[in-house]
Each structure stands twice: as C-alpha cells, then as structure tokens.
Design a protein around this motif. Structure first.
Motif, PDB file in Angstrom:
ATOM      1  N   GLN A  59       0.827  -1.190   0.000  1.00 13.57           N
ATOM      2  CA  GLN A  59       0.000   0.000   0.000  1.00 13.57           C
ATOM      3  C   GLN A  59       0.867   1.248   0.000  1.00 13.57           C
ATOM      4  O   GLN A  59       2.090   1.182   0.016  1.00 13.57           O
ATOM      5  N   TRP A  60       0.203   2.393   0.009  1.00 16.94           N
ATOM      6  CA  TRP A  60       0.786   3.698  -0.268  1.00 16.94           C
ATOM      7  C   TRP A  60       2.138   3.955   0.391  1.00 16.94           C
ATOM      8  O   TRP A  60       3.060   4.436  -0.259  1.00 16.94           O
ATOM      9  N   ALA A  61       2.297   3.644   1.673  1.00 16.55           N
ATOM     10  CA  ALA A  61       3.540   3.983   2.366  1.00 16.55           C
ATOM     11  C   ALA A  61       4.638   2.954   2.138  1.00 16.55           C
ATOM     12  O   ALA A  61       5.771   3.156   2.577  1.00 16.55           O
ATOM     13  N   GLU A  62       4.313   1.870   1.441  1.00 15.32           N
ATOM     14  CA  GLU A  62       5.267   0.787   1.214  1.00 15.32           C
ATOM     15  C   GLU A  62       5.744   0.713  -0.233  1.00 15.32           C
ATOM     16  O   GLU A  62       6.482  -0.200  -0.587  1.00 15.32           O
ATOM     17  N   GLU A  63       5.323   1.645  -1.056  1.00 16.29           N
ATOM     18  CA  GLU A  63       5.656   1.586  -2.472  1.00 16.29           C
ATOM     19  C   GLU A  63       5.844   2.989  -3.021  1.00 16.29           C
ATOM     20  O   GLU A  63       5.286   3.952  -2.506  1.00 16.29           O
ATOM     21  N   THR A  64       6.613   3.091  -4.066  1.00 19.79           N
ATOM     22  CA  THR A  64       6.820   4.360  -4.762  1.00 19.79           C
ATOM     23  C   THR A  64       6.005   4.350  -6.041  1.00 19.79           C
ATOM     24  O   THR A  64       5.854   3.318  -6.695  1.00 19.79           O
ATOM     25  N   GLY A  65       5.477   5.499  -6.395  1.00 24.44           N
ATOM     26  CA  GLY A  65       4.714   5.602  -7.636  1.00 24.44           C
ATOM     27  C   GLY A  65       4.101   6.978  -7.769  1.00 24.44           C
ATOM     28  O   GLY A  65       4.097   7.781  -6.826  1.00 24.44           O
ATOM     29  N   LEU A 105       2.059  13.720  -9.270  1.00 20.71           N
ATOM     30  CA  LEU A 105       2.726  13.745  -7.978  1.00 20.71           C
ATOM     31  C   LEU A 105       3.520  12.469  -7.756  1.00 20.71           C
ATOM     32  O   LEU A 105       3.253  11.446  -8.388  1.00 20.71           O
ATOM     33  N   LEU A 106       4.440  12.494  -6.819  1.00 21.10           N
ATOM     34  CA  LEU A 106       5.254  11.319  -6.509  1.00 21.10           C
ATOM     35  C   LEU A 106       5.075  10.923  -5.053  1.00 21.10           C
ATOM     36  O   LEU A 106       5.288  11.731  -4.147  1.00 21.10           O
ATOM     37  N   ARG A 107       4.660   9.679  -4.843  1.00 25.82           N
ATOM     38  CA  ARG A 107       4.604   9.117  -3.499  1.00 25.82           C
ATOM     39  C   ARG A 107       5.813   8.203  -3.317  1.00 25.82           C
ATOM     40  O   ARG A 107       6.029   7.287  -4.114  1.00 25.82           O
ATOM     41  N   ARG A 108       6.585   8.458  -2.278  1.00 24.84           N
ATOM     42  CA  ARG A 108       7.786   7.684  -2.002  1.00 24.84           C
ATOM     43  C   ARG A 108       7.514   6.652  -0.903  1.00 24.84           C
ATOM     44  O   ARG A 108       6.813   6.934   0.071  1.00 24.84           O
ATOM     45  N   ALA A 109       8.083   5.465  -1.055  1.00 29.38           N
ATOM     46  CA  ALA A 109       7.977   4.450  -0.018  1.00 29.38           C
ATOM     47  C   ALA A 109       8.677   4.925   1.247  1.00 29.38           C
ATOM     48  O   ALA A 109       9.783   5.459   1.202  1.00 29.38           O
ATOM     49  N   ALA A 110       8.006   4.715   2.390  1.00 27.48           N
ATOM     50  CA  ALA A 110       8.564   5.147   3.666  1.00 27.48           C
ATOM     51  C   ALA A 110       8.985   3.981   4.548  1.00 27.48           C
ATOM     52  O   ALA A 110       9.676   4.188   5.542  1.00 27.48           O
ATOM     53  N   ASP A 140      10.221  -2.320 -11.090  1.00 24.70           N
ATOM     54  CA  ASP A 140      10.661  -1.018 -10.596  1.00 24.70           C
ATOM     55  C   ASP A 140       9.709   0.055 -11.116  1.00 24.70           C
ATOM     56  O   ASP A 140       9.575   0.230 -12.336  1.00 24.70           O
ATOM     57  N   PRO A 141       9.030   0.797 -10.245  1.00 26.20           N
ATOM     58  CA  PRO A 141       8.028   1.762 -10.711  1.00 26.20           C
ATOM     59  C   PRO A 141       8.599   2.868 -11.594  1.00 26.20           C
ATOM     60  O   PRO A 141       7.932   3.315 -12.535  1.00 26.20           O
ATOM     61  N   GLU A 142       9.815   3.310 -11.328  1.00 29.61           N
ATOM     62  CA  GLU A 142      10.385   4.374 -12.164  1.00 29.61           C
ATOM     63  C   GLU A 142      10.641   3.860 -13.579  1.00 29.61           C
ATOM     64  O   GLU A 142      10.461   4.591 -14.562  1.00 29.61           O
ATOM     65  N   PRO A 199       5.617  -5.981   4.862  1.00 27.61           N
ATOM     66  CA  PRO A 199       5.805  -7.287   5.520  1.00 27.61           C
ATOM     67  C   PRO A 199       6.407  -8.306   4.557  1.00 27.61           C
ATOM     68  O   PRO A 199       6.266  -8.194   3.338  1.00 27.61           O
ATOM     69  N   GLU A 200       7.011  -9.317   5.106  1.00 29.86           N
ATOM     70  CA  GLU A 200       7.810 -10.275   4.338  1.00 29.86           C
ATOM     71  C   GLU A 200       7.041 -10.915   3.184  1.00 29.86           C
ATOM     72  O   GLU A 200       7.581 -11.084   2.091  1.00 29.86           O
ATOM     73  N   HIS A 201       5.800 -11.266   3.395  1.00 23.48           N
ATOM     74  CA  HIS A 201       5.053 -12.013   2.388  1.00 23.48           C
ATOM     75  C   HIS A 201       4.059 -11.147   1.613  1.00 23.48           C
ATOM     76  O   HIS A 201       3.061 -11.645   1.103  1.00 23.48           O
ATOM     77  N   VAL A 202       4.361  -9.857   1.528  1.00 28.35           N
ATOM     78  CA  VAL A 202       3.542  -8.920   0.755  1.00 28.35           C
ATOM     79  C   VAL A 202       4.343  -8.462  -0.448  1.00 28.35           C
ATOM     80  O   VAL A 202       5.530  -8.147  -0.328  1.00 28.35           O
ATOM     81  N   ARG A 203       3.714  -8.445  -1.620  1.00 23.37           N
ATOM     82  CA  ARG A 203       4.391  -8.013  -2.849  1.00 23.37           C
ATOM     83  C   ARG A 203       3.634  -6.856  -3.490  1.00 23.37           C
ATOM     84  O   ARG A 203       2.446  -6.651  -3.231  1.00 23.37           O
ATOM     85  N   SER A 204       4.310  -6.129  -4.358  1.00 23.97           N
ATOM     86  CA  SER A 204       3.649  -5.033  -5.062  1.00 23.97           C
ATOM     87  C   SER A 204       2.815  -5.580  -6.221  1.00 23.97           C
ATOM     88  O   SER A 204       3.055  -6.687  -6.719  1.00 23.97           O
ATOM     89  N   ASP A 205       1.847  -4.790  -6.654  1.00 24.81           N
ATOM     90  CA  ASP A 205       1.045  -5.170  -7.816  1.00 24.81           C
ATOM     91  C   ASP A 205       1.926  -5.357  -9.052  1.00 24.81           C
ATOM     92  O   ASP A 205       1.635  -6.210  -9.896  1.00 24.81           O
TER      93      ASP A 205
END
Length: 704
Positions: free
Chosen positions: A453-459, A469-474, A507-509, A478-484
């Motif tokens: 989710q938002w705070a765990e990914e950049t995009g 706008l750019l949201r940066r991962a903060a 890689d989102p960029e 968790p270990e078993h969670v992956r990005s879309d």
C-alpha cells in the motif's frame, strides 16, 4: 497521529492515500515500542499542511492486524480461504486464467481495476490485459466516479482534465457554482479555497438537495429534487439569454454550436424549471445575477450532478452555461470536475478504461494503436478493441465472462444493484483479488494476493488538477507482501514467458519511463515529466510534451483542444430520471459520502478512530417524512427499491427535502445502500444512476 512540526531530513515526503486532492504529508518513524509511522505536516501547494482525519490516521492501516500479510487460497475440501505460498497462489491464478482463456476465448477473462492504483500500476494492468491476456474486457471503478464529466469535457473541449486550472484559482475568482459536491465532508482541506473566495469578496452558490456543511457556507443554496440538475442548468441558461447576459463576442470568436444550444435552453423557462426542480424562480434569478455580475466565475461539478443516466448531458448543460457567459478559456474562469478517487484522473488516462490506451488515446484510433503497440513491441492488430464498461462487465460475470482479476476495487459494496453484482461474482468459474485488505469482494475470491500500500511503495498519482505527484515508499512491507507490479510480472511469466515478463518491470520508475513513451503525443502527454522533476517542482501539470516544457497548469487560455480550437456547445434537453416515483415507491433516494469514511469503506472501516466518528449506515430524512411513517431519530427503517432493500437507523433533520432520503454508501451488510441503486446507464459515459432512484421507506421494527 498528526505532528505539527517542520519536516526534518528523516521524514519521507509523500501524499495521502485517499481522495483526489492527494494532500502532501510527511512520514517518519514513530517513537515508542509499537513502532509504525507518524504523519508530519508538509507545506504542499494543494493542502498547505492541512489534513482531514482520514489522512492523519492513514498509517493505522499499515498494522499487521488490519491488513493482509500472506496469500490466501480457497481450499476445495473446506471451502475456506487459507494461507498459501506465493508460488502456489500465483500458479493457481495463472493456471485458471489460462485454462478459461484456452477453453472459452480471451474475452472470457475479465480485469477490473481501481482509481486508487498508481499511474504505473494502472498502466501495467491495462498492458497486461491487452498483451498477456489478450482480452478486451477491462474497466475500472473510476467509471463510477467522473466518467460523465470526462465525456462532457471531451465533447465540449476536446480533452478531459478534472480541473483545467489549479485549485488556488478557485479562491481568486468572482463566483463559484458548486453543483453536487459536499467538499466540507469529502475533501475538507479544499474548503479553505471556498472560505478564501468569500473573504476576497467572491460569491458561492451550492446546488444540493441537502443543506450540507458545504451548503451552510454558501451565499445561495439551491435544493433541486434529485435527478433534475439538467433542467436547473438549462433554466439558468434560459435566464442568461433572456436577461441579455450572454457574452456574444466570446461566443462568436471562441465557440461553435450556440444556436442549437440556445434554442434548447429557451424551451426551459423559469416557471417550468421551478415545477421540475422545486427551486423557486426568485432563487434561479438570484443565481444568474450573482454569477453574471461577477467579473469571472467557475462551475464545479461532482458526483451529485454526474452520477445519473443523463450525467453527460447535465455536465454539458453546465458547460454551455459557462460558455454562454464567457466563463471559459480565460483566467480565473471555467468549468471543472472535482474528481473523487485518489488517482481517478491518472487511472483512466493510461489504459484501465475499456476504450482507452495510455496518454488518453482512443482504442479505436489506428494511429493511437500503432503508437502504443510500437512501445509495447507487439503488432497493432494484436490489440483487442473496446470492451464492456464497468457495470456491463460486472453484469456479464458468470456468463460470457467466466474469470476475473480484480486489483484495488470492492464492487460488492461500490457497484449499483450490489446484491446482483455479488451474485454475478459468486457465479464466476474463478475470481482472483489483489488488495491491501480482505474486502467484501476479496472474501468471495478463490485466490487473494496481499499487495503493498501507499507507504510501502513508490509511484505517481495525478490529482484533480492534473498535477502529477510522486509518493515515495517510507517503510519496507511485511515479508510475504508483494507489489502489484511484482504480481503482474510473475503472472506475465507464467502465462507467457520470461521474455514477456521483461515487458512488466517491477521497478516503478522504469514503468514510468515506458509510460512517458506511450503517452507521448497523446492528449495526456507525460513525456516531459520525470520523477526528478516531480520532486523538484511539487508536481508537474500535464500536458508536458518535452523535458524543457514547464507543464500546463491552466488549459484553454489560447485555444481549446478541438480540431478548430473552438469550444463546442452541445444541444441538450431535460429528461426525467430513469426511474420515477409512484404510489409504491413515492420517495427519491440519493447516496453519498460522509467525512470519516471513504468509498466502499474497505480501508477506513478498519480504523478505530474513523469508525468511532462514523460507525454505520443511516437514513437521513425530513421530519415530515419521519412523521408520516411514524419514526423518530434513531429508529430503524427499511428502504426498499425495485432491486432490493437496506435497513439502518433514521437520522431526522430539516436539512433535506421532504421528498428525498439520503444514505451513505460505505457499508456492507444490511445497511448496504447500493442494494437499492439503479444500474441504468448514461448512453455516452456508461455511468450508472447512483444519485436518484424511487424507494419506499418504512419503520423496520421497535426503536433501537
């Protein structure tokens, strides 16, 4: 919690995960044993440090107790969703989607996206559907958001961007008509612009059947019967003409189609409009005087005016009103739409929508197909054509569409005629859902994939102003969670090959760099935008066709985006809602949002602070109606339409019309408002008629 302090170096600058304001905020590690994140105020142009309760409490959803942390697979022996490995879950998704495609054809597989996905994820999802699955059956929940405004924008101006000017201009104009929006509850930080408008001597007119917190701030509140906004706009245009307020020079030099539009408006004289809408003629005249006496002005619409089976024409009538008064294509003037979802703008620009390719290109345009296919390294002829719109796709589930992949949407709660949609989801051969939480839709799935989710990914996100706008991962997920993006990459490899998967980088960029190429030359041209520029400039407004281009905060000042550069009037006429009241269903239901919840509530209903403020559904009604059916405040009432029923406590108030009831749509269960709503579709935008349906209201039982 919100910390009102300067942003130190250890803070990650980012944006709120909710509405289309995309308010700037900072995130930093929380002090204490529980860890987590604190929200820190950030002086960003849109919100200037302010946040609503949803934004300030957003980190709570990052808690392991509230969100998904491992894949789930429905076991045949128990029928229950149980933990699984990523390998098992992905192989099951790929295997089942592949077998359906092989057995029934590519269009038997559907994809349903979300207006909260980043630009990168929306772009990759559209590409995945068309290149890997080869299906035309992709749409997204943004179809339920501002599709009518988008269609009207395209028709009148040649391009669709929610606001053709920055929000800051709202405070500096002379008069704002706010039609069908309750900003005080849906976008609280934006209310400062309305307050500053009035402090600067400007006037505010609010059009809403309810006297909302926003309407209370207005110089003039017009309360039409739900479903009659089109007649109201036409009646105001009639008065503009009759009173000699039309800007003939502007009309002559910068528009086309005026004669037919004027003739249509003249058939809607004030007394007729009063009869249709319930708005008294003196109020109609007062609205025209306030708007036309100001040196400049804006009309801003939202879902109240747009979510109708005639929503495109309604917005078109408001645009006609702006054009006739010369309030378009000039500084501090124009028509704008207040986009709802966080990336409702960018989400439809880059390929989730059934009829569009990246860059806001038309899927039926041979040149557009050739350009995007070239970027994707496939043949233009291999790209499928337009597919079904959102509700049409959901309605086809279990029939022609036998398998569905859902990313970031909860149609069990958010779709019209929701009980029917739930039944269609249950009728599928296979359902896979990628989400942050176990939503009501995910609960029906065969496979659930836990994603970042938002705070765990950049995009990137594109807000209601067209500001990228750019949201940066903060923090690390968790270990078993992956990005879309990782999910799509893995499925592309399993369904295609390793070489196919290379077209779906994680890689989102890198994805954004390809998006820039795909959008180049399109209406929504991002080719001059980069992550570095976004960070350095507090966002970049599209179109931005090259790196040296400054971006375009204000559209249409020199010409409109039509072939001849002229804005187009559109001939429209009032028609009644798809479903009128009668003896069996004598009351009109309208729906909307409340301050502490968001959209289908899948995320906000999990946050204790927000649930305390808005714990459940209710039925807002006038004391006269409450008296007729014998209920008091807090008594349970059942609302019944031709499609279903919902039960919730009565909220009795004089702030609503006596012929109308209101229900917020955030909840599932017996208070699910969308059990009632009408899926009748706008013929142009395919927007369902959420905002007006005929219902019966009765006492449900003893007082709660």
């Amino acid at each position: 919690m919100l910390i009102d302090a300067p942003v130190p170096a250890a803070v990650t600058p980012t944006h709120c995960p909710y509405c289309s304001l995309q308010c700037g905020m900072g995130l930093r590690a929380a002090v204490g044993a529980d860890g987590g994140l604190d929200v820190v105020a950030r002086d960003f142009p849109v919100n200037r440090g302010a946040l609503c309760g949803k934004g300030s409490s957003a980190p709570a959803l990052l808690s392991r107790g509230l969100r998904l942390t491992e894949p789930l697979v429905r076991r045949p022996d128990t029928g229950l969703l149980e933990p699984a490995t990523w390998g098992e879950a992905l192989e099951l998704v790929a295997g089942r989607l592949g077998s359906v495609r092989q057995g029934y054809g590519a269009d038997a597989v559907g994809v349903f996206g979300g207006g909260g996905l980043t630009n990168e994820k929306a772009y990759a999802l559209g590409k995945f559907a068309r290149v890997v699955l080869g299906t035309s059956q992709i749409d997204y929940n943004g179809r339920f958001c501002m599709s009518s405004a988008a269609a009207a924008h395209q028709r009148a101006f040649g391009v669709d961007r929610g606001l053709p000017f920055p929000l800051e201009d709202v405070a500096r104009t002379g008069c704002v008509i706010l039609a069908g929006s309750n900003l005080a509850e849906t976008m609280p930080p934006a209310v400062r612009y309305l307050r500053e408008l009035r402090e600067n001597g400007g006037k505010l007119i609010v059009v809403d059947p309810r006297r909302t917190k926003t309407a209370e701030q207005a110089d003039l509140h017009l309360a039409p019967r739900p479903g009659t906004d089109l007649a109201l706009a036409l009646g105001l245009l009639h008065l503009v003409v009759a009173q000699g307020c039309a800007d003939e020079e502007f009309i002559r030099e910068r528009t086309s189609g005026w004669e037919a539009a004027r003739a249509a408006a003249m058939a809607h004289w004030p007394e007729l409009v009063e009869k249709i809408t319930g708005v008294p003629v003196p109020q109609l005249r007062a609205a025209v005087a306030l708007f036309c006496d100001a040196p400049d002005g804006m009309v801003l619409t939202a879902r109240g005016a747009e979510q109708h089976a005639k929503g495109t024409d309604t917005v078109g009538a408001w645009i006609n009103f702006c054009l006739a008064t010369g309030r378009a294509g000039r500084p501090l003037s124009g028509y704008g739409c207040l986009t709802g979802q966080g990336n409702g703008q960018g989400g439809r620009e880059h390929g989730q929508k059934a009829d569009q390719l990246p860059g806001y290109r038309k899927l039926t345009d041979p040149a557009a197909r050739a350009h995007v296919a070239g970027v994707w390294g496939v043949g233009a002829d291999s790209l499928p054509g337009p597919g079904r719109s959102a509700y049409e796709l959901l309605d086809a589930l279990g029939g022609e569409v036998k398998a569905l992949l859902v990313m970031g949407s909860n149609p069990v709660v958010s779709a019209p005629r929701a009980a029917h949609v739930e039944g269609r989801l249950r009728a599928l051969d296979f359902l896979a859902v990628a989400d942050v939480v176990l939503s009501e839709t995910a609960e029906l799935a065969d496979v659930v994939l836990p994603v970042t989710q938002w705070a765990e990914e950049t995009g990137t996100m594109t807000n209601l102003e067209g500001r990228v706008l750019l949201r940066r991962a903060a923090l690390t997920p968790p270990e078993h969670v992956r990005s879309d993006l990782e999910v799509l990459n893995s499925l592309a490899e399993l369904l295609g090959s390793e070489s196919v998967a290379k077209g779906f980088p994680v890689d989102p960029e890198e994805v954004f760099e390809e998006l820039r190429l795909a959008s180049a030359g399109g209406a929504a041209d991002y080719s001059g935008i980069s992550y570095a520029r976004i960070e350095a400039e507090d966002g970049v407004f599209w179109p931005c066709p090259q790196e040296g281009h400054p971006g375009t905060p204000r559209l249409f000042l020199d010409r409109f985006a039509t072939e001849d550069g002229r804005a187009r009037f559109v001939e429209v006429a009032h028609r009644e809602p798809d479903e009128e009241t009668d003896a069996d269903y004598p009351v009109v239901l309208t729906t909307g949002r409340v301050l502490a919840q968001y959209q289908s509530g899948a995320q906000t209903r999990r946050i204790a602070e927000l649930n305390a403020a808005a714990p459940g559904a209710y039925v807002e009604m006038h004391p006269l109606l409450a008296g007729r059916i014998g209920v008091g405040d807090g008594d349970p009432v059942t609302v019944t339409s031709r499609r279903g029923r919902a039960t919730a406590p009565a909220r009795v108030t004089g702030a609503i019309r006596s012929d109308t009831v209101f229900m917020p749509f955030h909840w599932a269960g017996e208070g699910r408002a969308n059990n009632l709503t009408n899926p009748a579709l706008d013929p142009v935008s395919k927007m369902p008629e959420f905002k007006a349906c005929a219902v019966r209201v009765e006492r449900a039982g003893p007082a709660m």
